[in-house]
Design a protein around this motif. Sequence first.
Motif, PDB file in Angstrom:
ATOM      1  N   GLU A 151      36.902  41.463  41.712  1.00 22.91           N
ATOM      2  CA  GLU A 151      37.718  40.791  40.694  1.00 22.91           C
ATOM      3  C   GLU A 151      36.989  39.521  40.270  1.00 22.91           C
ATOM      4  O   GLU A 151      36.484  38.780  41.108  1.00 22.91           O
ATOM      5  CB  GLU A 151      39.083  40.400  41.263  1.00 22.91           C
ATOM      6  CG  GLU A 151      39.937  41.566  41.681  1.00 22.91           C
ATOM      7  CD  GLU A 151      41.261  41.119  42.298  1.00 22.91           C
ATOM      8  OE1 GLU A 151      41.653  39.942  42.135  1.00 22.91           O
ATOM      9  OE2 GLU A 151      41.891  41.947  42.965  1.00 22.91           O
ATOM     10  N   ASN A 175      36.414  36.250  42.000  1.00 22.48           N
ATOM     11  CA  ASN A 175      37.643  35.819  42.661  1.00 22.48           C
ATOM     12  C   ASN A 175      37.673  36.420  44.056  1.00 22.48           C
ATOM     13  O   ASN A 175      37.660  35.703  45.049  1.00 22.48           O
ATOM     14  CB  ASN A 175      38.871  36.236  41.843  1.00 22.48           C
ATOM     15  CG  ASN A 175      40.174  36.000  42.586  1.00 22.48           C
ATOM     16  OD1 ASN A 175      40.248  35.151  43.482  1.00 22.48           O
ATOM     17  ND2 ASN A 175      41.202  36.751  42.258  1.00 22.48           N
ATOM     18  N   GLU A 176      37.701  37.740  44.132  1.00 15.98           N
ATOM     19  CA  GLU A 176      37.690  38.370  45.455  1.00 15.98           C
ATOM     20  C   GLU A 176      37.144  39.778  45.372  1.00 15.98           C
ATOM     21  O   GLU A 176      37.002  40.336  44.287  1.00 15.98           O
ATOM     22  CB  GLU A 176      39.090  38.352  46.074  1.00 15.98           C
ATOM     23  CG  GLU A 176      40.128  39.049  45.233  1.00 15.98           C
ATOM     24  CD  GLU A 176      41.467  39.167  45.955  1.00 15.98           C
ATOM     25  OE1 GLU A 176      41.583  38.780  47.124  1.00 15.98           O
ATOM     26  OE2 GLU A 176      42.403  39.689  45.327  1.00 15.98           O
TER      27      GLU A 176
HETATM   28 MG    MG Z   1      43.365  39.631  43.566  1.00 15.55          MG
END
Ligand code: MG
Length: 385
Positions: free
Chosen positions: A251, A262-263
């Motif tokens: 992400e 993000n992750e």
């Molecule tokens: Mg997430």
Amino acid sequence: MKNVLVLGAGQLARMMDLAGTPLNLNIKAFDVRTDQVVHPLANEHSYGDLQTGIDACDVITAEFEHISHDVLAKCEASGKLLPSSEAIKIGGDRRLEKALLESCKVANAKHVIIESRDDFDNALNTLALPIIFKSALEGYDGKGQWRLKDIAQADAIWQDMQQFVEQANTSVKQGIVAEQMVPFDREISIVGARSRTGEIAVYPITENHHTNGVLSVSIAVNVDPSLQQQALEVFTKLTEKLDYVGVLAIEFFQVGQQLLVNEIAPRVHNSGHWTQQGTDCCQFENHLRAIVGLPLGNTELIRPTAMVNILGEDSVPEQVLAIPGVAMHWYNKQKRAGRKMGHINICAASERQLAEKLQQIAGLLDQQAYPDLQQFADKLEHRLA
Ligand code: MG
Ligand code: ATP
């Protein structure tokens, strides 16, 4: 015929089974809540305990990353687990995830790892407001997060987080990661597969829309080649570093033309569900192909496709199904507020037609249950105008 054991018996294992059966793959799921191996479609019947499941399968994989380390160790010891327990643990611990991103020199939000009050004060000094605090373990769907907008709330948040960490019942020590809030233009993700031989196939990047921290809509349309290239480079760096096998999702926050991670999710991902109708070989099939050692399937977008999550509802008006190019995917779950119950994939011949269909569906669905859908449909239409 190959036997695959999936750790976790939720909708992702279910959809792996639906994709794997035509390939003559026999999928079983390990339900971590009951410690039993079950059929991924009809969870009632038990095939025995974890060890029985491990002995009976050729390959073990996971549908989620928050798996106890004892279970992972048992699976790893069999030599059948893909991706590796290391990759699964990284996806389940934001501290390890950040360390991986740093070691691969991959751009991400500025952050501080918090283990003490000093670290917390350091975060307040080095990060500008607003700051988002996230639990290191067991975060999903925006759970275990605190947002600090006004410094006057700092003590209250600190106390709340401290209590949260102390009460945690996790096999590894719970912790907190503080992150600078990123003023992103939009959120996107890339889902892709890496095979046992190191072959990589990624799907087109997808734009994601969240409602109250939970994914509500993903859309796959023609992509900006430079963003696709950036996302592919990050995917390649991370999967090669981990010698990763299977599907992985990343992400991103898009800020201008830059992507910040993000992750990562070491598994098939909600933002890749559109691939069931938008590609020749969906993420579930490609994950299975990768782990059992088959060639990867085509990941090209064959038609503009959107996915709408069904959250906390157990029915949709039948007229939705009457729209050409709409496919329903229910997860056979008990209705609970906010729960992911299923999704709707919507395909169209062009982006314009997709926008029209989304408008049509937004008009049919209950506005309260799908609060942002109308807005999203308007945004897409506006962008094409
Ligand atoms: Mg997430
Ligand atoms: P999920 O498992 O559903 O992806 P999660 O609980 O793991 O969610 P994140 O993806 O880290 O949590 O955060 C949920 C959402 O909160 C993000 O998709 C984004 O909308 C917002 N968010 C998280 N971190 C930031 C940040 N640093 N800056 C701006 N927004 C953020």
